[in-house]
Enzyme design. Structure first.
Site, mmCIF file in Angstrom:
data_model
loop_
_atom_site.group_PDB
_atom_site.id
_atom_site.type_symbol
_atom_site.label_atom_id
_atom_site.label_comp_id
_atom_site.label_asym_id
_atom_site.label_seq_id
_atom_site.Cartn_x
_atom_site.Cartn_y
_atom_site.Cartn_z
ATOM 1 N N GLY A 192 45.152 30.103 68.264
ATOM 2 C CA GLY A 192 44.666 28.751 67.965
ATOM 3 C C GLY A 192 44.944 28.368 66.523
ATOM 4 O O GLY A 192 45.456 29.176 65.735
ATOM 5 N N ASP A 193 44.648 27.105 66.208
ATOM 6 C CA ASP A 193 44.821 26.576 64.843
ATOM 7 C C ASP A 193 46.266 26.647 64.366
ATOM 8 O O ASP A 193 46.521 26.769 63.172
ATOM 9 C CB ASP A 193 43.932 27.332 63.824
ATOM 10 C CG ASP A 193 42.488 27.336 64.240
ATOM 11 O OD1 ASP A 193 42.016 26.301 64.724
ATOM 12 O OD2 ASP A 193 41.831 28.387 64.094
ATOM 13 N N ASN A 252 35.692 22.483 71.134
ATOM 14 C CA ASN A 252 35.912 23.666 70.288
ATOM 15 C C ASN A 252 37.230 23.543 69.531
ATOM 16 O O ASN A 252 37.444 24.189 68.517
ATOM 17 C CB ASN A 252 35.900 24.960 71.130
ATOM 18 C CG ASN A 252 36.774 24.883 72.368
ATOM 19 O OD1 ASN A 252 37.255 23.813 72.736
ATOM 20 N ND2 ASN A 252 36.969 26.009 73.017
ATOM 21 N N GLY A 258 48.434 24.358 64.305
ATOM 22 C CA GLY A 258 48.978 23.109 63.762
ATOM 23 C C GLY A 258 49.657 22.294 64.851
ATOM 24 O O GLY A 258 50.623 21.569 64.592
ATOM 25 N N THR A 312 32.544 28.866 68.750
ATOM 26 C CA THR A 312 32.393 27.677 67.907
ATOM 27 C C THR A 312 31.025 27.021 68.127
ATOM 28 O O THR A 312 30.727 26.008 67.499
ATOM 29 C CB THR A 312 33.489 26.653 68.250
ATOM 30 O OG1 THR A 312 33.385 26.346 69.646
ATOM 31 C CG2 THR A 312 34.879 27.186 67.952
ATOM 32 N N HIS A 324 41.995 19.325 65.727
ATOM 33 C CA HIS A 324 43.353 18.967 65.294
ATOM 34 C C HIS A 324 43.215 18.081 64.072
ATOM 35 O O HIS A 324 42.414 17.168 64.071
ATOM 36 C CB HIS A 324 44.098 18.124 66.329
ATOM 37 C CG HIS A 324 43.925 18.576 67.732
ATOM 38 N ND1 HIS A 324 44.689 19.567 68.292
ATOM 39 C CD2 HIS A 324 43.089 18.159 68.694
ATOM 40 C CE1 HIS A 324 44.314 19.735 69.539
ATOM 41 N NE2 HIS A 324 43.347 18.896 69.807
ATOM 42 N N ARG A 377 34.657 27.740 59.157
ATOM 43 C CA ARG A 377 34.685 29.177 58.848
ATOM 44 C C ARG A 377 36.023 29.570 58.215
ATOM 45 O O ARG A 377 37.069 29.047 58.628
ATOM 46 C CB ARG A 377 34.544 30.003 60.145
ATOM 47 C CG ARG A 377 33.156 30.001 60.716
ATOM 48 C CD ARG A 377 33.093 30.825 61.987
ATOM 49 N NE ARG A 377 33.805 30.207 63.097
ATOM 50 C CZ ARG A 377 33.898 30.737 64.311
ATOM 51 N NH1 ARG A 377 33.353 31.911 64.560
ATOM 52 N NH2 ARG A 377 34.544 30.118 65.281
ATOM 53 N N GLN A 409 43.606 25.302 71.627
ATOM 54 C CA GLN A 409 43.546 26.727 71.271
ATOM 55 C C GLN A 409 44.942 27.355 71.380
ATOM 56 O O GLN A 409 45.921 26.649 71.261
ATOM 57 C CB GLN A 409 42.533 27.487 72.143
ATOM 58 C CG GLN A 409 41.073 27.142 71.853
ATOM 59 C CD GLN A 409 40.602 25.937 72.621
ATOM 60 O OE1 GLN A 409 40.893 25.777 73.783
ATOM 61 N NE2 GLN A 409 39.848 25.081 71.966
#
Ligand code: IMP
Length: 424
Positions: free
Chosen positions: A11-12, A37, A14, A128, A40, A303, A224
């Site tokens: 995940g994350d 959760n 981009g 999350t 973007h 986080r 994700q």
């Protein structure tokens, strides 16, 4: 041309930026899985938009956006995002469609998520706290699930809520010593959801098939990443949906063969939030360098993300199970300034070398990474527009990843803005 964009890591990656760029050539952008959760961030000019539920395509005024069956929809978040965009002059009336068959994340799901995580102590998943697990459990359990279509029949919903509140109250009080759930409060909440959402609800499967028949181009936006997939990720440290490309057909009700191209998005390094194995993690000054330079803090929870080297073993696995055609590699600029870079090209597990990723947690936590080490580059690359203008070492790095993963890196991100993208 129909296209699907999916994360190749935890995940994350981009995806938001890549979806936003590809949305220019798409009539419709579809969210097919996950829930609030996800996070973007899309940067347009100097405006930054953080979205959790709405597809990244919403920023473009002519793009139709669809949220399909497998998305677990938190109506409160959805309404907040619709209203926030409205205030910034971006209207979604007539161009946002939410599946009547999508399950709803209710306030008690978020509470249950928090209570469950707290009770797990050091064994917690690190969710999350958006109520995803409890909502998906209710969906699979069926008897106490609430769906968006329930908002269209408030009399029937009142009775359902009574049963749900009784059941949840028994669990909350007995298992967690928490307060019971109030059915009347839930009903008032649902009435306000219905007021604001009724105009957006439809059968999105029928809608999408009509659009495909009419020759419209559709962009499917994954949430994700592949390694968080409930069936194919690093279980139990995963999310509760099929967040790999395999979730797209089931989530949207559209067969994969109607998608012309699957694009996998990966960072030039690896990150992870929450608990779970992470073979290339650098819990040291390298990880901190990447975290600071790449602003690696969660969009949804704030986080700090765990950071490490690019894991080509994991990325190859994601490419294989997702049928990925090409890769968008983002955050290449974050690696500028490092003396040398490492790429994990194989694992050694229990004395055996393998290039195949085994997501089962226990084996993965015994993994020793076998790295290829290459020279880094010092130049700022955030304004580079052509591949040939990248420093030679950056070009070599891209070629190395391509050779291990076995797919072309067709898009390279060198900064958060739309303009900071190299197409090859
Ligand atoms: P949940 O989806 O909130 O249940 O969280 C389960 C795991 O997936 C946790 O490790 C989360 O940090 C992770 N996770 C969920 N959504 C995302 C996301 O959008 N990006 C990165 N990690 C996520």
């Amino acid at each position: 041309m129909n296209c699907c964009v999916v994360g190749l890591q935890w995940g994350d990656e981009g995806k938001g930026k890549i979806v936003d760029i590809l949305a220019e050539d798409s009539d419709i952008v579809v969210r097919y899985g996950g829930g609030a959760n996800a996070g973007h961030t899309v940067v347009v000019d100097d405006n930054s938009f953080a979205l959790h539920l709405l597809p990244s395509g919403v920023i473009r005024p002519d793009t139709v956006c669809v949220i399909t069956n497998a998305v677990v929809v938190d109506p409160e978040t959805l309404i907040t995002e619709i209203e926030a965009l409205d205030e910034r002059g971006i209207s979604l009336q007539g161009r946002l469609w939410v599946s009547e068959n999508a399950n709803m994340v209710m306030s008690y799901h978020k509470q249950e998520d928090r209570l469950r995580e707290e009770s797990l102590g050091k064994n917690k998943i690190g969710t999350t706290i958006r109520g995803i697990g409890p909502c998906c459990s209710d969906k699979i359990g069926r008897s106490y699930a609430l769906r968006i279509c329930d908002l269209t029949d408030l009399d029937a919903l009142r009775n359902k809520l009574q049963a749900v509140a009784e059941y949840k109250s028994r669990i909350f009080t007995a298992v967690y010593q928490a307060d019971p759930v109030d059915a009347d409060e839930l009903f008032e909440m649902c009435k306000s959801y219905a007021d604001k959402l009724l105009g957006f609800i439809t059968d999105t499967t029928e809608f999408l098939h009509r659009q495909i028949a009419a020759g419209k181009s559709i962009l499917f936006e994954g949430a994700q990443g592949t390694l968080l997939d409930i069936d194919h990720g690093t279980f139990p440290f995963v999310t509760s949906s099929n967040s790999s490309a395999l979730g797209m057909p089931a989530g949207a009700g559209v067969p994969a063969r109607m998608v012309d191209k699957f694009i996998g998005v990966a960072k030039a390094y690896t990150t992870r939030v929450g608990a779970g194995p992470f073979p290339t993690e650098q819990d040291n000054e390298i990880g901190q360098y990447i975290r600071d330079k790449g602003h690696e803090y969660g969009t949804t929870t704030g986080r700090p993300r765990r950071c490490g080297w690019f894991d080509a073993v994991a990325a190859s696995y994601s490419v294989n199970i997702g049928g990925i055609d090409s890769i968008a590699l983002v955050h290449l600029d974050t690696l500028s300034g490092l003396e040398e870079l490492k790429v994990c090209k194989a694992y050694e597990i229990d004395g055996r070398e393998t290039a195949f990723f085994t997501p089962g947690g226990a084996k993965l936590s015994r993994t020793r990474c076998i790295y290829e080490t290459v020279a880094g580059w010092q130049e700022d690359i955030s304004t580079v527009e052509d591949f040939a203008d990248l420093p030679q070492n950056a070009q070599n790095y891209i070629s190395l990843l391509e050779s291990i993963v076995g797919k072309p890196i067709a898009i390279i991100g060198v900064g958060p803005k739309r303009s900071q993208t190299i197409f090859r």
